[in-house]
Design an enzyme around this catalytic site. Structure first.
Site, PDB file in Angstrom:
ATOM      1  N   LYS A 135     -25.317   5.876  23.959  1.00 24.53           N
ATOM      2  CA  LYS A 135     -25.274   4.832  24.979  1.00 24.53           C
ATOM      3  C   LYS A 135     -26.211   3.705  24.538  1.00 24.53           C
ATOM      4  O   LYS A 135     -27.431   3.808  24.713  1.00 24.53           O
ATOM      5  CB  LYS A 135     -25.696   5.395  26.332  1.00 24.53           C
ATOM      6  CG  LYS A 135     -24.750   6.451  26.900  1.00 24.53           C
ATOM      7  CD  LYS A 135     -25.275   6.999  28.218  1.00 24.53           C
ATOM      8  CE  LYS A 135     -24.241   7.858  28.927  1.00 24.53           C
ATOM      9  NZ  LYS A 135     -23.885   9.074  28.166  1.00 24.53           N
ATOM     10  N   LYS A 155     -16.705  16.456  33.198  1.00 26.75           N
ATOM     11  CA  LYS A 155     -18.055  16.790  33.632  1.00 26.75           C
ATOM     12  C   LYS A 155     -18.092  18.258  34.065  1.00 26.75           C
ATOM     13  O   LYS A 155     -17.283  18.700  34.896  1.00 26.75           O
ATOM     14  CB  LYS A 155     -18.464  15.910  34.808  1.00 26.75           C
ATOM     15  CG  LYS A 155     -18.729  14.460  34.449  1.00 26.75           C
ATOM     16  CD  LYS A 155     -20.051  14.305  33.721  1.00 26.75           C
ATOM     17  CE  LYS A 155     -20.398  12.857  33.458  1.00 26.75           C
ATOM     18  NZ  LYS A 155     -21.701  12.710  32.790  1.00 26.75           N
TER      19      LYS A 155
END
Length: 349
Positions: free
Chosen positions: A264, A165
């Site tokens: 997703k 991240k």
């Protein structure tokens, strides 16, 4: 095959450490479990269950999560409650009929997945401990950098890719973080995830200060997705789409530097919709990579099986379970695994 009974439950699992949702953080995960019993023509009774968990709600500061599921858990729960009685005594194909007109992506995915399970489409795709994963690396604001360094050192030697991240702190700290990870594990190839956290100028400055040979791609580098092609033209770093796919109006189009779609399913919709998107992406030479929406173990197990069927040559992004305090119906080896009796029964038909 005829549906004979359904039960809808809600789960709630505290997290042992905060999980990132873009630049926000959550400390608890909530979702639904839909269990269905169906009778085959042979008289055999089958029972299957799915996790339906939109990535929405509030972060640790009480702010709504943004950029992910547009529907709330309450909306999905209310819609399911209104549907359950209509499923009783109906053929399992009725699940797909509802899926085809369902506007809530998490519900459409859950119902189509349930149909796939009941019809045996996921059979023969068991999950093994040897299944490869891409470790997720991020630093919580309340932990020292040394804790992240320790997690990098603890990664198995056979793991050669990791997801990091970025766009969480200052540019200087972000660049330093990448160099520190690679100093510990120079063999790693990094998938960076910026979650639209950089301006075009910041994304270019960041990319210019890290070794391009160690970067597989960067997800959503720019705050404005329209700037992603300009980012690539400036630094030639491959990029991927993630949040952009959650827009109901998204249509695939090839752009300079686009190398992957990080998908997703809980945020996209039905299996049919996923398959159509995959066909368009792969026809253009763009990788199709399944990723979790921070589901619990029931949902992660299903995604792992789907990845083996849909994308056998790709390693999915499913490394989020370590933050969960317990498992959900499917054990991953944690000390506690919630059973149906631990969940809140919402409705039974």
């Amino acid at each position: 095959m005829i549906i004979t009974a359904l039960q809808l439950y809600q789960y709630q699992i505290p997290l042992d450490r905060l999980l990132p949702v873009g630049c926000q953080r959550i400390d608890i995960r909530r979702g639904l479990v839909l269990q269905v019993e169906a009778q085959a023509e042979t008289g055999e009774t089958l029972s299957e269950r799915v996790e339906i968990a939109p990535l929405s709600g509030l972060d640790i500061d009480g702010n709504p999560l943004h950029g992910f599921s547009q529907e709330s858990l309450a909306q999905v729960s209310d819609k399911l409650e209104s549907l359950l009685e209509k499923f009783v005594d109906a053929p399992i194909d009725h699940l797909l009929e509802i899926t085809a007109i369902e506007a809530l992506p998490s519900l459409a995915f859950g119902l189509s997945l349930l149909h796939a399970k009941l019809s045996g489409q996921l059979n023969g795709h068991s999950i093994s401990q040897e299944q490869k994963i891409i470790p997720l690396l991020y630093r919580n604001s309340d932990e020292p950098l040394s804790a992240l360094h320790q997690r990098v050192r603890a990664m198995p030697a056979q793991v050669h890719s990791a997801k990091v991240k970025v766009a969480q702190t200052s540019l200087e700290e972000e660049v330093q973080l990448i160099h520190q990870i690679l100093a510990i594990r120079p063999d790693l190839k990094l998938r960076l995830d910026a979650n639209r956290g950089f301006s075009l100028e910041q994304a270019i400055d960041f990319a210019a200060c890290i070794p391009p040979a160690s970067i597989e791609y960067i997800e959503e580098p720019c705050q404005r997705p329209a700037d992603n092609a300009a980012f690539y033209q400036a630094v030639a770093m491959p990029w991927a789409l993630d949040e952009s796919l959650n827009d109901p109006t998204y249509q695939f189009s090839m752009q300079p530097g686009l190398t992957a779609l990080v998908v997703k399913p809980m945020l996209i919709g039905s299996l049919e919709k996923l398959q159509k998107l995959q066909a368009k992406a792969e026809h253009a030479g763009v990788r199709f990579i399944l990723s979790s929406s921070l589901e619990a173990t029931l949902g992660i197990e299903a995604l792992a099986k789907l990845s083996r069927i849909m994308t056998p040559d790709e390693i999915p992004g499913l490394d989020t379970l370590s933050a969960f305090s317990c498992d959900l119906l499917v054990s991953s080896g944690k000390a506690r695994c919630q059973s149906l009796s631990d969940l809140t029964l919402i409705k039974s038909c």
